[in-house]
Design a protein around this motif. Structure first.
Motif, PDB file in Angstrom:
ATOM      1  N   VAL A   1      20.261  66.949  62.725  1.00  0.00           N
ATOM      2  CA  VAL A   1      19.522  65.841  63.545  1.00  0.00           C
ATOM      3  C   VAL A   1      20.689  65.293  64.531  1.00  0.00           C
ATOM      4  CG1 VAL A   1      18.364  63.748  63.655  1.00  0.00           C
ATOM      5  CG2 VAL A   1      18.159  65.241  61.700  1.00  0.00           C
ATOM      6  N   VAL A   2      20.115  65.091  65.708  1.00  0.00           N
ATOM      7  CA  VAL A   2      21.200  64.649  66.715  1.00  0.00           C
ATOM      8  C   VAL A   2      20.368  63.652  67.574  1.00  0.00           C
ATOM      9  CG1 VAL A   2      22.506  65.529  68.946  1.00  0.00           C
ATOM     10  CG2 VAL A   2      21.846  66.983  67.102  1.00  0.00           C
ATOM     11  N   ASP A   3      21.282  62.560  68.191  1.00  0.00           N
ATOM     12  CA  ASP A   3      20.583  61.264  68.763  1.00  0.00           C
ATOM     13  C   ASP A   3      20.662  61.707  70.219  1.00  0.00           C
ATOM     14  OD1 ASP A   3      23.101  60.773  69.776  1.00  0.00           O
ATOM     15  OD2 ASP A   3      23.407  58.988  68.176  1.00  0.00           O
ATOM     16  N   ASP A   4      20.171  60.706  71.186  1.00  0.00           N
ATOM     17  CA  ASP A   4      20.140  60.937  72.498  1.00  0.00           C
ATOM     18  C   ASP A   4      21.409  61.269  73.102  1.00  0.00           C
ATOM     19  OD1 ASP A   4      17.527  61.281  73.050  1.00  0.00           O
ATOM     20  OD2 ASP A   4      17.406  59.425  74.552  1.00  0.00           O
ATOM     21  N   THR A   5      22.541  60.655  72.507  1.00  0.00           N
ATOM     22  CA  THR A   5      24.050  60.730  73.311  1.00  0.00           C
ATOM     23  C   THR A   5      24.562  62.035  72.742  1.00  0.00           C
ATOM     24  OG1 THR A   5      25.127  59.636  71.221  1.00  0.00           O
ATOM     25  CG2 THR A   5      24.052  58.226  73.068  1.00  0.00           C
TER      26      THR A   5
ATOM     27  N   PRO B   1      25.822  63.919  66.517  1.00  0.00           N
ATOM     28  CA  PRO B   1      25.033  64.285  65.077  1.00  0.00           C
ATOM     29  C   PRO B   1      24.911  63.291  64.155  1.00  0.00           C
ATOM     30  CG  PRO B   1      27.003  65.732  65.437  1.00  0.00           C
ATOM     31  CD  PRO B   1      27.192  64.402  66.411  1.00  0.00           C
ATOM     32  N   ALA B   2      23.659  62.959  63.916  1.00  0.00           N
ATOM     33  CA  ALA B   2      23.198  61.720  63.121  1.00  0.00           C
ATOM     34  C   ALA B   2      23.124  62.285  61.626  1.00  0.00           C
ATOM     35  CB  ALA B   2      22.003  61.062  63.611  1.00  0.00           C
ATOM     36  N   GLY B   3      22.752  63.417  61.288  1.00  0.00           N
ATOM     37  CA  GLY B   3      22.444  63.631  59.843  1.00  0.00           C
ATOM     38  C   GLY B   3      22.012  65.218  59.860  1.00  0.00           C
ATOM     39  N   LEU B   4      21.587  65.526  58.573  1.00  0.00           N
ATOM     40  CA  LEU B   4      21.018  67.041  58.086  1.00  0.00           C
ATOM     41  C   LEU B   4      19.663  66.991  57.732  1.00  0.00           C
ATOM     42  CD1 LEU B   4      24.068  68.675  56.869  1.00  0.00           C
ATOM     43  CD2 LEU B   4      22.978  69.188  59.052  1.00  0.00           C
ATOM     44  N   ILE B   5      18.714  67.631  58.074  1.00  0.00           N
ATOM     45  CA  ILE B   5      17.660  67.640  57.216  1.00  0.00           C
ATOM     46  C   ILE B   5      17.439  68.849  56.434  1.00  0.00           C
ATOM     47  CG2 ILE B   5      14.950  67.830  57.397  1.00  0.00           C
ATOM     48  CD1 ILE B   5      15.031  66.211  59.888  1.00  0.00           C
ATOM     49  N   ASP B   6      17.126  68.752  55.263  1.00  0.00           N
ATOM     50  CA  ASP B   6      16.965  70.194  54.315  1.00  0.00           C
ATOM     51  C   ASP B   6      15.495  70.556  54.438  1.00  0.00           C
ATOM     52  OD1 ASP B   6      19.471  70.051  53.267  1.00  0.00           O
ATOM     53  OD2 ASP B   6      18.710  68.610  52.045  1.00  0.00           O
ATOM     54  N   GLY B   7      15.360  71.830  54.691  1.00  0.00           N
ATOM     55  CA  GLY B   7      13.914  72.435  54.794  1.00  0.00           C
ATOM     56  C   GLY B   7      13.849  73.783  55.108  1.00  0.00           C
ATOM     57  N   ASP B   8      12.771  74.231  55.342  1.00  0.00           N
ATOM     58  CA  ASP B   8      12.427  75.708  55.500  1.00  0.00           C
ATOM     59  C   ASP B   8      12.980  76.231  57.058  1.00  0.00           C
ATOM     60  OD1 ASP B   8      11.769  78.345  55.577  1.00  0.00           O
ATOM     61  OD2 ASP B   8       9.715  77.965  54.762  1.00  0.00           O
TER      62      ASP B   8
END
Lengths: 231, 288
Positions: free
Chosen positions: B260-264, B267-274
């Motif tokens: 997950v990345v913000d507008d600037t 990196p703001a974080g990670l999402i776990d998913g398929d």
């Protein structure tokens, strides 16, 4: 040594009297100065009036004061009360400023928090402000103690019996050892009083020592860090 | 429940700190007052335990107007934590924690025993009990501050920027601790901060203040983030600056994680998913 050995009873009697004449003004000075000092931090006007007027007291020369006091107090000219009152006035003069500084040194955050905890104003004074003012009050008391012990000897000029007698008598009769004995005895009293005050501080203000310890510990730590940086 | 009814406060020098403020603070929830300095939030907090009396209006706790109660007794029934702790440097830690029970007349032995339990509650080692304040770290001091506020088992806990002076890592620790404590102990917490992230982390209800005690918005963090009431709130929560606008960047499909990345571009974080369904995830999401 000869003079001392043949006159030690006189020296002891004068020393005990000197101690008595010093202790009373020191205590009276403290008791009067603490509330005045606390009052002095309530506002700028209060501070101006209290600090200026008590500081002026110290400028009164001691001899005229000794002479005037019997007339004001209605005491006998040779009474020790004159000396005690005069020395108390000087003690107050020194101590009020120290007391006011000591109360000003108490952190406003701590005072605010103690009110928020539910201390009443009275409890706040006795349980928070007074103990926290302790270290600075103690420093003031050490100055007052030395100054009072020194001033007591002047009282010999108005007939008070204290170690000052050894100065005047020794000078008149040309006995240097007598003067020396008087000096050493007053120095010893001053030293013992100071030790007692410092000990009282250790016992009553244990937290201020741990404060210093941690301060010096953190200073040492910073030195280490700086040394490590340099290396 | 704490209720502000048309409360105003004008200080003797003429400044109007709070103007006609009304609010319901629900019981057993964390309500956060957030705003820049001079917004009157601390003044409002202090009206609850009568450290400050309003010049108009009423503060009501459980249907009782606080102006009718004795301030000293009232304060002993409400927990208070402030920035820099406000702990007593001349009392041992255990006695600091026992302060309010002792003021309320609890026996010394009982108050100390309870204080030791509270050290456990706030995650402090009992070996600290006999130390003085100056021997503790900033984070430990704040924990002692929280323990002291809880000592008389008050229903209400007032916290005035309590974590403002500790470093960011300790702050996050303390915030999590506070949320856990609130869940466990079911207190009504009123928390003042100028840090919007702290407000969103802690608040069940967040009140955003403008200067002069004017409420810009009241709501849950999600509501405020999703629908800022005006430009002021939008700017205050940073919605206009890009940190809150996040998008997804699929990375390394085998790991199953999405960045997950913000507008600037930070990196703001990670999402776990398929990873296969990552195309279906909306490209633009907002944090809530």
């Amino acid at each position: 040594m000869n003079w001392f050995l043949s006159n030690w009873e006189l020296v002891l009697e004068l020393t005990l009297n000197h101690i008595r004449l010093s202790i009373i003004p020191i205590i009276i000075g403290f008791v009067i100065a603490v509330p005045l000092g606390r009052l002095a931090i309530t506002g700028r006007t209060a501070r101006g009036i209290i600090i200026t007027s008590t500081s002026l007291l110290y400028t009164i020369p001691s001899l005229p004061l000794f002479v005037i006091l019997p007339a004001i107090l209605g005491t006998k000219v040779l009474s020790d009360i004159n000396l005690i009152v005069a020395l108390s006035i000087y003690a107050v003069a020194i101590m009020v400023r120290a007391a006011s500084d000591s109360f000003a040194s108490v952190s406003p955050d701590v005072k605010q928090a103690s009110l928020a905890m539910g201390y009443s104003r009275w409890q706040q004074f006795w349980k928070v402000e007074f103990p926290l003012a302790g270290p600075v009050l103690l420093a003031g008391m050490r100055v007052v103690s030395v100054s009072t012990i020194a001033l007591v000897s002047v009282g010999v000029l108005i007939g008070s019996e204290n170690l000052g007698y050894l100065f005047t008598n020794g000078k008149q009769r040309g006995i240097l050892e007598e003067v020396g004995t008087g000096i050493i005895a007053s120095l010893l009293i001053a030293l013992v009083f100071d030790l007692i005050l410092v000990l009282l501080g250790r016992i009553l203000l244990p937290w201020s020592r741990s404060d210093k310890k941690s301060q010096s510990a953190s200073a040492a730590l910073q030195l280490q860090i700086k040394a490590a940086d340099a290396a | 429940m704490i209720e502000f009814r048309s409360v105003s406060k004008r200080f003797p020098d003429g400044t109007l700190a709070v103007d006609d403020f009304s609010l319901l603070i629900p019981s057993r929830r964390i309500t956060v007052f957030v705003g820049s300095s001079g917004s009157g939030k601390t003044t409002l907090l202090r009206m609850i335990n009568r450290m400050v009396d309003p010049t108009a209006g009423q503060v009501v706790i459980d249907d009782t107007d606080v102006s009718g109660s004795d301030p000293v007794q009232l304060r002993r029934s409400i927990g208070y934590v402030m920035q820099n702790g406000g702990l007593l440097p001349h009392r041992r830690i255990v006695d600091n924690v026992a302060t309010v029970p002792l003021l309320r007349g609890t026996s010394k032995a009982e108050a100390r025993a309870r204080a030791l339990e509270l050290l456990d509650t706030v995650g402090l080692d009992r070996s600290l009990a006999n130390k003085y304040l100056s021997q503790l770290s900033g984070g430990q001091q704040q924990r002692v501050g929280v323990a002291r506020a809880l000592a008389a088992d008050p229903n209400i806990l007032l916290m005035d920027e309590p974590f403002g002076a500790v470093d960011p890592i300790v702050r996050v620790e303390l915030q999590n601790e506070l949320k856990r404590l609130q869940r466990d102990l079911d207190k009504t917490v009123v928390f003042v901060t100028h840090d919007i992230d702290e407000a969103f982390t802690l608040g069940d209800q967040v009140v955003v203040f403008k200067t002069g005690g004017i409420v810009a918005q009241v709501g849950t963090p999600a509501e405020i983030l999703a629908r800022p009431a005006d430009d002021f709130v939008a700017s205050f929560i940073g919605a206009d600056r890009g940190q809150r606008r996040l998008h997804l960047e699929p990375r390394d499909p085998s790991s199953g994680q999405i960045l997950v990345v913000d507008d600037t571009g930070r990196p703001a974080g990670l999402i776990d998913g398929d990873p296969r369904s990552s195309d279906d995830v909306p490209v633009d999401v907002r944090v809530s």
